[in-house]
Motif scaffolding. Sequence first.
Motif, PDB file in Angstrom:
ATOM      1  N   ASP A 294       8.785  54.868  36.268  1.00 33.96           N
ATOM      2  CA  ASP A 294       9.405  55.163  37.562  1.00 33.96           C
ATOM      3  C   ASP A 294      10.561  54.225  37.897  1.00 33.96           C
ATOM      4  OD1 ASP A 294       7.622  57.218  37.969  1.00 33.96           O
ATOM      5  OD2 ASP A 294       6.178  55.967  39.054  1.00 33.96           O
TER       6      ASP A 294
ATOM      7  N   SER B 283       1.247  54.283  29.357  1.00 32.72           N
ATOM      8  CA  SER B 283       1.178  54.482  30.807  1.00 32.72           C
ATOM      9  C   SER B 283       0.437  55.757  31.190  1.00 32.72           C
ATOM     10  CB  SER B 283       2.596  54.512  31.397  1.00 32.72           C
ATOM     11  OG  SER B 283       3.269  55.718  31.062  1.00 32.72           O
ATOM     12  N   ARG B 284       0.291  56.690  30.233  1.00 34.35           N
ATOM     13  CA  ARG B 284      -0.308  57.986  30.557  1.00 34.35           C
ATOM     14  C   ARG B 284      -1.618  58.240  29.807  1.00 34.35           C
ATOM     15  NH1 ARG B 284       3.874  60.234  33.459  1.00 34.35           N
ATOM     16  NH2 ARG B 284       3.102  62.360  33.569  1.00 34.35           N
TER      17      ARG B 284
ATOM     18  N   THR C 209      11.673  47.964  46.082  1.00 33.87           N
ATOM     19  CA  THR C 209      11.252  49.057  45.207  1.00 33.87           C
ATOM     20  C   THR C 209       9.838  48.784  44.742  1.00 33.87           C
ATOM     21  OG1 THR C 209      13.504  49.474  44.447  1.00 33.87           O
ATOM     22  CG2 THR C 209      11.710  50.286  43.060  1.00 33.87           C
ATOM     23  N   VAL C 210       8.919  49.714  44.995  1.00 33.74           N
ATOM     24  CA  VAL C 210       7.526  49.556  44.605  1.00 33.74           C
ATOM     25  C   VAL C 210       7.148  50.714  43.698  1.00 33.74           C
ATOM     26  CG1 VAL C 210       5.143  49.365  45.391  1.00 33.74           C
ATOM     27  CG2 VAL C 210       6.991  48.396  46.777  1.00 33.74           C
ATOM     28  N   ILE C 211       6.628  50.407  42.520  1.00 34.45           N
ATOM     29  CA  ILE C 211       6.241  51.450  41.576  1.00 34.45           C
ATOM     30  C   ILE C 211       4.815  51.218  41.107  1.00 34.45           C
ATOM     31  CG2 ILE C 211       8.620  51.743  40.766  1.00 34.45           C
ATOM     32  CD1 ILE C 211       7.765  50.226  38.206  1.00 34.45           C
ATOM     33  N   SER C 212       4.200  52.255  40.581  1.00 35.95           N
ATOM     34  CA  SER C 212       2.863  52.134  40.003  1.00 35.95           C
ATOM     35  C   SER C 212       2.848  52.545  38.537  1.00 35.95           C
ATOM     36  CB  SER C 212       1.857  52.990  40.788  1.00 35.95           C
ATOM     37  OG  SER C 212       2.264  54.348  40.796  1.00 35.95           O
ATOM     38  N   ASN C 213       3.959  53.083  38.063  1.00 38.08           N
ATOM     39  CA  ASN C 213       4.075  53.492  36.666  1.00 38.08           C
ATOM     40  C   ASN C 213       5.400  52.968  36.124  1.00 38.08           C
ATOM     41  OD1 ASN C 213       4.715  55.258  34.289  1.00 38.08           O
ATOM     42  ND2 ASN C 213       2.776  56.224  34.874  1.00 38.08           N
TER      43      ASN C 213
END
Length: 323
Positions: free
Chosen positions: A10, A83-84, A3-7
């Motif tokens: 997610d 995060s945003r 599993t790869v996330i950037s946020n």
Amino acid sequence: MATVISNPVDFNVEDLYVDLTPSLGRRLFLKCEGFNFSGSVKIKAATEMVRAKERAGGIGPGDTLIESSSGNMGVALALVAASRGYRFVCVTDARCTGTARRLMETFGTEVHVVTEPDPEGGFLGARLALVQRLLEKNPEYLWLNQYANPGNWTSHYRTTAPAIAEAFPGLDVLFIGAGTTGTLMGCATWFRENAPSVRVVAVDTTGSVTFGGPAGRRLIPGLGTGVRPQILDPALVDDVVYVSEPDTVRMCHRLAGRGFLFGGSTGTVVSGALDWLTTRDRDGLTAVAVAPDLGASYLETVYDQEWLARSYGPELLDVLLDA
């Protein structure tokens, strides 16, 4: 596959359940909602409310969000805001754990702590009053108002409820803690529309006014309110169980004795579910309880003997922790 996330929002484990039969002697499955970067179920509602505000064009980079929270929602919103690219102001109270406050501050949140409860609305009433004062001084602040925001419950209507139904197609009864009632209302609405035979039981804490009970002292943050949430529709709930804080503590320690470190809200829900099942002597039911949080944030309170003795008395502490 990895599993790869950037946020951080997610990632959330949706399909983990604990069979509590060996621990409690009753057939009860616990849906664990704390395995995400905020550590609680609140990440779902926090993300939903912020994204809805974005879709409506009501928020942009650098804007400031404000919310009242006793802890878990504050941490979740702090994470989402960071995060945003938003600023976040959280109004909490003295019951919020030190760990939760430090987590919010680590994410860059400005934290205001209310130290005195409102005579009628308790700490929640006092927090909401401070939110209003801050809004008057800072009209550019954007209040999400989780107590009336439909995103608080629609997130669980879309995710939590159908996930439970898929995992347990023969579900008989579902136990959900009542705080802001977002998880409760989202799941209750979904099951009323899609599987009305499922009995939805709300678990509240003694001293909460959510379902009309008398207000009382509450020291453990999470479940219960001093002001009834606007999103609550009691007609969607089949039954209500009240749990005293000593019973919450006892259940938390009972589960910890089996290696499961859960938070105060989870201890309340499991205690209420066990009481409901035991009172009715219904071993054959397929029952699920939603665990809102994990226990690391409660090491200085629920799992600290000095805090327990100071809060509930040494005599009671001996009873609470009696194996």
